[in-house]
Design an enzyme around this catalytic site. Sequence first.
Site, mmCIF file in Angstrom:
data_model
loop_
_atom_site.group_PDB
_atom_site.id
_atom_site.type_symbol
_atom_site.label_atom_id
_atom_site.label_comp_id
_atom_site.label_asym_id
_atom_site.label_seq_id
_atom_site.Cartn_x
_atom_site.Cartn_y
_atom_site.Cartn_z
ATOM 1 N N LYS A 1 0.796 -1.233 0.000
ATOM 2 C CA LYS A 1 0.000 0.000 0.000
ATOM 3 C C LYS A 1 0.829 1.284 0.000
ATOM 4 O O LYS A 1 2.023 1.278 0.256
ATOM 5 C CB LYS A 1 -0.994 -0.038 1.167
ATOM 6 C CG LYS A 1 -2.185 -0.947 0.824
ATOM 7 C CD LYS A 1 -3.283 -0.893 1.835
ATOM 8 C CE LYS A 1 -4.434 -1.807 1.378
ATOM 9 N NZ LYS A 1 -5.355 -2.103 2.468
ATOM 10 N N ARG B 1 -3.810 -9.829 5.484
ATOM 11 C CA ARG B 1 -4.264 -9.967 4.092
ATOM 12 C C ARG B 1 -3.121 -9.523 3.188
ATOM 13 O O ARG B 1 -2.753 -8.341 3.190
ATOM 14 C CB ARG B 1 -5.511 -9.105 3.877
ATOM 15 C CG ARG B 1 -6.088 -9.168 2.472
ATOM 16 C CD ARG B 1 -7.292 -8.242 2.348
ATOM 17 N NE ARG B 1 -7.920 -8.315 1.052
ATOM 18 C CZ ARG B 1 -7.498 -7.659 -0.026
ATOM 19 N NH1 ARG B 1 -6.442 -6.860 0.047
ATOM 20 N NH2 ARG B 1 -8.130 -7.793 -1.174
HETATM 21 N N1 HH2 Z 1 -7.490 -3.737 1.176
HETATM 22 C C1 HH2 Z 1 -7.850 -3.833 -0.130
HETATM 23 C C2 HH2 Z 1 -8.972 -4.600 -0.500
HETATM 24 N N2 HH2 Z 1 -9.692 -5.265 0.423
HETATM 25 N N3 HH2 Z 1 -10.063 -5.869 2.681
HETATM 26 C C3 HH2 Z 1 -9.725 -5.782 3.968
HETATM 27 N N4 HH2 Z 1 -10.440 -6.449 4.898
HETATM 28 N N5 HH2 Z 1 -8.652 -5.038 4.400
HETATM 29 C C4 HH2 Z 1 -7.883 -4.342 3.514
HETATM 30 O O1 HH2 Z 1 -6.939 -3.651 3.964
HETATM 31 C C5 HH2 Z 1 -8.218 -4.408 2.122
HETATM 32 C C6 HH2 Z 1 -9.336 -5.198 1.736
HETATM 33 C C7 HH2 Z 1 -7.047 -3.141 -1.173
HETATM 34 O O2 HH2 Z 1 -6.079 -3.977 -1.734
HETATM 35 P P1 HH2 Z 1 -6.202 -4.765 -3.124
HETATM 36 O O3 HH2 Z 1 -7.264 -5.798 -3.051
HETATM 37 O O4 HH2 Z 1 -4.892 -5.288 -3.521
HETATM 38 O O5 HH2 Z 1 -6.548 -3.640 -4.177
HETATM 39 P P2 HH2 Z 1 -7.870 -3.228 -4.937
HETATM 40 O O6 HH2 Z 1 -8.854 -2.790 -3.918
HETATM 41 O O7 HH2 Z 1 -7.405 -2.107 -5.848
HETATM 42 O O8 HH2 Z 1 -8.382 -4.421 -5.682
#
Ligand code: HH2
Length: 283
Positions: free
Chosen positions: A222, A256
Amino acid sequence: MRLEIGGRILEGPGPFLMGVVNVTPDSFSDGGRFLDPGAAVARAERLAAEGADLIDLGGESTRPGAAPVDAAEERRRVVPVIERLRAAGFRLPISVDTCKGEGARAALDAGAAMVNDVLGLADPALARAVAAAGVPVVAMHTRGLPADMAARAVYRDLLAEVAAELRAALRRATDAGIREEQVILDPGIGFAKTPAQSLELLARVGELRALGRPLLVGPSRKRFIGHATGAAVEDRLPGTLAAVTACVLAGVEVLRVHDVAAARQAADLAAALRRAGGAPALG
Ligand code: HH2
């Protein structure tokens, strides 16, 4: 912590790793890589082999300013992957990363065993779907929607306000009929937080143990890592591992992450350090 997810039991202090599979064209670090169902299935199998304890499948990017996806498109992305994994006898529980009741219901019907909601049960239909299925849920802290969350990152007392808003999410869950024992709380790193606020939350995440529920944190790749180190998104694995280590030392049970093999080693070492230092056992 003790959670029964899809016939499997996650029990003990952890650390447990939730491996990320984004079935999206636009996720911030891996958009487009696993949009094809076959690629998503292969990714999930690889993360399982690398030591993930569960898989988080997402059909909608939540990065700041991401375009919203309607429930039908989200279903079209996620359900075939769940069906293929189930048909192939995939051994890990599958969590679905969705903030919509309809998306949650479709994924649960297809065989998902947990819901990960970045809007902290803002949609009553999602809470009802989780309650009806009797599955665990992650309630994450944020404010507003990805389109406007950056403007809402204003706090007088960051920790106290995040804790109070997580308590409110827990109450929304129990009011909808979800058992408190089924709720995991997440402070939402990068969601309605500036990079400096994300750093403060990570530095003080142990204080959230007072909420009395297991904690999940998603620091992987992040922006706060780029902010603190200057690293570009594709170069943030070392920073991610430092954050994973800090979380485990602070008593966070679930991480995660995208890079499971590396995070497994970091998390296991941090857990060994915690034990060697005589830290009290987690509940
Ligand atoms: N961060 C993201 C997505 N889902 N869920 C939880 N519970 N906690 C988090 O910190 C979290 C999450 C963002 O990361 P990513 O899935 O890699 O990116 P994107 O939302 O652009 O798909």
